[in-house]
Design a protein around this motif. Structure first.
Motif, PDB file in Angstrom:
ATOM      1  N   LYS A 132       4.370 117.817  65.921  1.00 19.27           N
ATOM      2  CA  LYS A 132       5.638 116.821  66.634  1.00 19.27           C
ATOM      3  C   LYS A 132       6.854 117.054  65.990  1.00 19.27           C
ATOM      4  CE  LYS A 132       3.656 114.753  70.001  1.00 19.27           C
ATOM      5  NZ  LYS A 132       4.020 114.063  71.747  1.00 19.27           N
ATOM      6  N   VAL A 133       6.545 118.010  64.728  1.00 17.84           N
ATOM      7  CA  VAL A 133       7.504 118.153  63.693  1.00 17.84           C
ATOM      8  C   VAL A 133       7.948 119.583  63.999  1.00 17.84           C
ATOM      9  CG1 VAL A 133       8.198 118.059  61.300  1.00 17.84           C
ATOM     10  CG2 VAL A 133       7.260 116.578  61.854  1.00 17.84           C
ATOM     11  N   SER A 134       9.454 119.621  63.712  1.00 17.66           N
ATOM     12  CA  SER A 134      10.254 121.197  63.441  1.00 17.66           C
ATOM     13  C   SER A 134      10.607 121.684  62.471  1.00 17.66           C
ATOM     14  CB  SER A 134      10.800 121.176  65.307  1.00 17.66           C
ATOM     15  OG  SER A 134      12.363 120.297  64.493  1.00 17.66           O
ATOM     16  N   GLY A 135      10.667 120.188  61.735  1.00 17.02           N
ATOM     17  CA  GLY A 135      11.875 120.837  60.150  1.00 17.02           C
ATOM     18  C   GLY A 135      11.407 119.405  59.136  1.00 17.02           C
ATOM     19  N   LEU A 136      11.561 119.404  58.175  1.00 16.47           N
ATOM     20  CA  LEU A 136      12.433 118.299  57.553  1.00 16.47           C
ATOM     21  C   LEU A 136      13.337 118.321  56.086  1.00 16.47           C
ATOM     22  CD1 LEU A 136       8.822 118.194  56.071  1.00 16.47           C
ATOM     23  CD2 LEU A 136      10.243 116.237  57.261  1.00 16.47           C
ATOM     24  N   VAL A 137      14.063 117.718  55.742  1.00 18.07           N
ATOM     25  CA  VAL A 137      15.137 117.500  55.444  1.00 18.07           C
ATOM     26  C   VAL A 137      15.460 115.815  54.100  1.00 18.07           C
ATOM     27  CG1 VAL A 137      17.632 117.108  54.912  1.00 18.07           C
ATOM     28  CG2 VAL A 137      16.965 119.162  56.913  1.00 18.07           C
ATOM     29  N   LEU A 138      14.606 116.411  53.666  1.00 16.80           N
ATOM     30  CA  LEU A 138      14.501 115.108  53.078  1.00 16.80           C
ATOM     31  C   LEU A 138      15.792 114.793  51.532  1.00 16.80           C
ATOM     32  CD1 LEU A 138      10.794 116.115  51.024  1.00 16.80           C
ATOM     33  CD2 LEU A 138      11.195 115.088  53.119  1.00 16.80           C
ATOM     34  N   VAL A 139      16.244 114.156  51.699  1.00 13.96           N
ATOM     35  CA  VAL A 139      17.930 113.472  51.014  1.00 13.96           C
ATOM     36  C   VAL A 139      17.742 112.154  49.948  1.00 13.96           C
ATOM     37  CG1 VAL A 139      20.093 112.361  51.375  1.00 13.96           C
ATOM     38  CG2 VAL A 139      19.098 113.081  53.302  1.00 13.96           C
ATOM     39  N   ASP A 140      17.590 113.275  48.846  1.00 16.56           N
ATOM     40  CA  ASP A 140      16.967 112.371  47.650  1.00 16.56           C
ATOM     41  C   ASP A 140      15.793 111.301  47.770  1.00 16.56           C
ATOM     42  OD1 ASP A 140      18.034 112.554  44.853  1.00 16.56           O
ATOM     43  OD2 ASP A 140      18.577 110.594  44.705  1.00 16.56           O
ATOM     44  N   PRO A 141      14.354 112.539  48.072  1.00 20.48           N
ATOM     45  CA  PRO A 141      13.805 111.150  48.492  1.00 20.48           C
ATOM     46  C   PRO A 141      12.773 110.481  47.042  1.00 20.48           C
ATOM     47  CG  PRO A 141      12.857 113.495  48.484  1.00 20.48           C
ATOM     48  CD  PRO A 141      14.574 113.982  48.560  1.00 20.48           C
ATOM     49  N   THR A 142      12.194 109.325  47.744  1.00 20.23           N
ATOM     50  CA  THR A 142      11.853 109.110  46.319  1.00 20.23           C
ATOM     51  C   THR A 142      10.161 109.692  46.265  1.00 20.23           C
ATOM     52  OG1 THR A 142      12.186 106.193  46.994  1.00 20.23           O
ATOM     53  CG2 THR A 142      10.327 106.335  45.986  1.00 20.23           C
ATOM     54  N   HIS A 143      10.265 109.426  44.808  1.00 25.59           N
ATOM     55  CA  HIS A 143       8.696 110.208  44.323  1.00 25.59           C
ATOM     56  C   HIS A 143       8.322 109.311  43.592  1.00 25.59           C
ATOM     57  CE1 HIS A 143       5.958 112.589  43.105  1.00 25.59           C
ATOM     58  NE2 HIS A 143       6.538 113.860  43.893  1.00 25.59           N
ATOM     59  N   GLU A 144       6.725 109.322  43.955  1.00 20.64           N
ATOM     60  CA  GLU A 144       6.719 108.078  42.799  1.00 20.64           C
ATOM     61  C   GLU A 144       6.414 108.234  41.096  1.00 20.64           C
ATOM     62  OE1 GLU A 144       3.277 110.508  44.536  1.00 20.64           O
ATOM     63  OE2 GLU A 144       5.133 109.871  45.626  1.00 20.64           O
ATOM     64  N   HIS A 284      23.018 108.862  44.716  1.00 16.03           N
ATOM     65  CA  HIS A 284      22.167 109.213  45.465  1.00 16.03           C
ATOM     66  C   HIS A 284      21.792 109.096  46.899  1.00 16.03           C
ATOM     67  CE1 HIS A 284      17.585 107.905  46.341  1.00 16.03           C
ATOM     68  NE2 HIS A 284      17.728 106.566  46.741  1.00 16.03           N
ATOM     69  N   TYR A 285      22.708 108.703  47.028  1.00 13.29           N
ATOM     70  CA  TYR A 285      23.157 108.116  48.737  1.00 13.29           C
ATOM     71  C   TYR A 285      23.665 109.812  48.679  1.00 13.29           C
ATOM     72  CZ  TYR A 285      21.863 103.981  49.621  1.00 13.29           C
ATOM     73  OH  TYR A 285      21.055 102.193  49.705  1.00 13.29           O
ATOM     74  N   VAL A 286      23.508 110.551  49.075  1.00 19.31           N
ATOM     75  CA  VAL A 286      23.859 111.678  48.877  1.00 19.31           C
ATOM     76  C   VAL A 286      24.852 112.166  50.357  1.00 19.31           C
ATOM     77  CG1 VAL A 286      23.367 114.731  48.977  1.00 19.31           C
ATOM     78  CG2 VAL A 286      22.127 113.043  47.256  1.00 19.31           C
TER      79      VAL A 286
END
Length: 303
Positions: A132-144, A284-286
């Protein structure tokens, strides 16, 4: 139940911000009689599904919407308890991924775009529904692993602040603080005072209820709990789709900034077609500080 007036104000504000997009609300029944709700444009084109950061609503995407709505079918949803969506009986990482997957099942195939906490959620949803996914853009994503290294004093300070805003809301004293937040978001979206006023009205309405403010605290607390995220990431199989991770250049402690950049490299390397782009002069809010760069990254994959 969702507030119809709030939905009207959101549609009015976004329609003024991006004329011709034909914004409308949609909803999806979920277990327990609740509904997830979203705004979407009525035009055609590839679908972009936007997932905001912890405690944020569809309005958070205002700065990039005008650049996207002309060529794409844009969907931005409110997670359970936030904005127009009904609260859930339980809120945890698994339940939030399940809700996002349900929205993706309705609208996919889609390019998934996630900011901060939403950046983690879209990765897990993509792993659950690769077709169901054509691609991803992660905007300053949280990393544990970044969250695990946040100093104790900052974690305690965040918890105090989150508890304080809920107490202010319960006491009917949150209005001034909420207005300040809303004005800042509106100013990032437009320089037109009339459009800013509409966005501020919609923003206030989106946090009018105590439960909506409680959801801000709940989601930020989720983002700080690393064990569930570590387990989920370890079990994740990434899809073979184009992926871009955008990271900020400021806003974190220097050591955490370096660690976040290294983990973004690692995240990008996990995807066969992944890349890491550092966005200059962005916090953070790129997507607020550099909306043009964010929209360009989204368009590059969506096209």
């Amino acid at each position: 139940m969702a507030d119809g007036r709030q939905r009207d104000l959101v549609i009015k504000a976004l329609s003024a911000l991006a004329p011709g997009a034909g914004f409308m609300f949609g909803e999806l029944p979920r277990p327990g009689g609740r509904h997830l709700r979203w705004v979407e444009t009525t035009n055609g084109g590839p679908t972009i599904l936007l997932t905001a950061g912890a405690g944020d609503t569809v309005l958070d995407w205002g700065p990039v919407l005008p650049a996207l709505t002309a060529d794409f079918h844009v969907v931005a949803y409110d997670r359970a308890g936030l904005g127009a969506s009904d609260p859930a009986p339980r809120t945890n990482l698994a339940s939030q991924v399940e809700d996002l997957v349900a929205v993706l099942d309705r609208h996919g195939p889609a390019l998934l775009v996630g900011h901060s906490w939403g950046g983690l959620l879209v990765q897990l949803a993509a792993a659950a529904r690769p077709g169901k996914v054509s691609g991803l853009v992660l905007v300053d994503p949280t990393h544990e692993e970044v969250m695990a290294e946040v100093p104790l004093r900052l974690r305690l300070g965040s918890e105090v602040m989150l508890t304080w805003i809920v107490a202010l809301k319960a006491a009917g004293m949150f209005g001034k603080r909420l207005t300040a937040f809303g004005q800042d978001t509106a100013a990032k979206c437009s320089t037109d005072p009339a459009i800013q006023a509409l966005l501020l009205d919609a923003y206030r309405a989106s946090y009018a209820r105590l439960g909506q403010v409680v959801a801000i605290r709940t989601e930020n607390q989720l983002a700080s709990r690393v064990t569930a995220a570590r387990r989920a990431r370890a079990a994740m199989t990434v899809p073979d789709v184009p992926m871009t991770v955008l990271t900020a250049t400021r806003g974190k402690l220097p050591a955490l900034q370096v660690r976040a950049a290294a983990l973004a490299d690692q995240t990008a390397a996990a995807f066969p077609r992944g890349q890491h782009v550092v966005v200059d002069d962005a916090g953070h809010y790129v997507h607020h500080d550099q909306p043009a760069a964010t929209a360009a990254a989204i368009k590059a994959i969506a096209a």
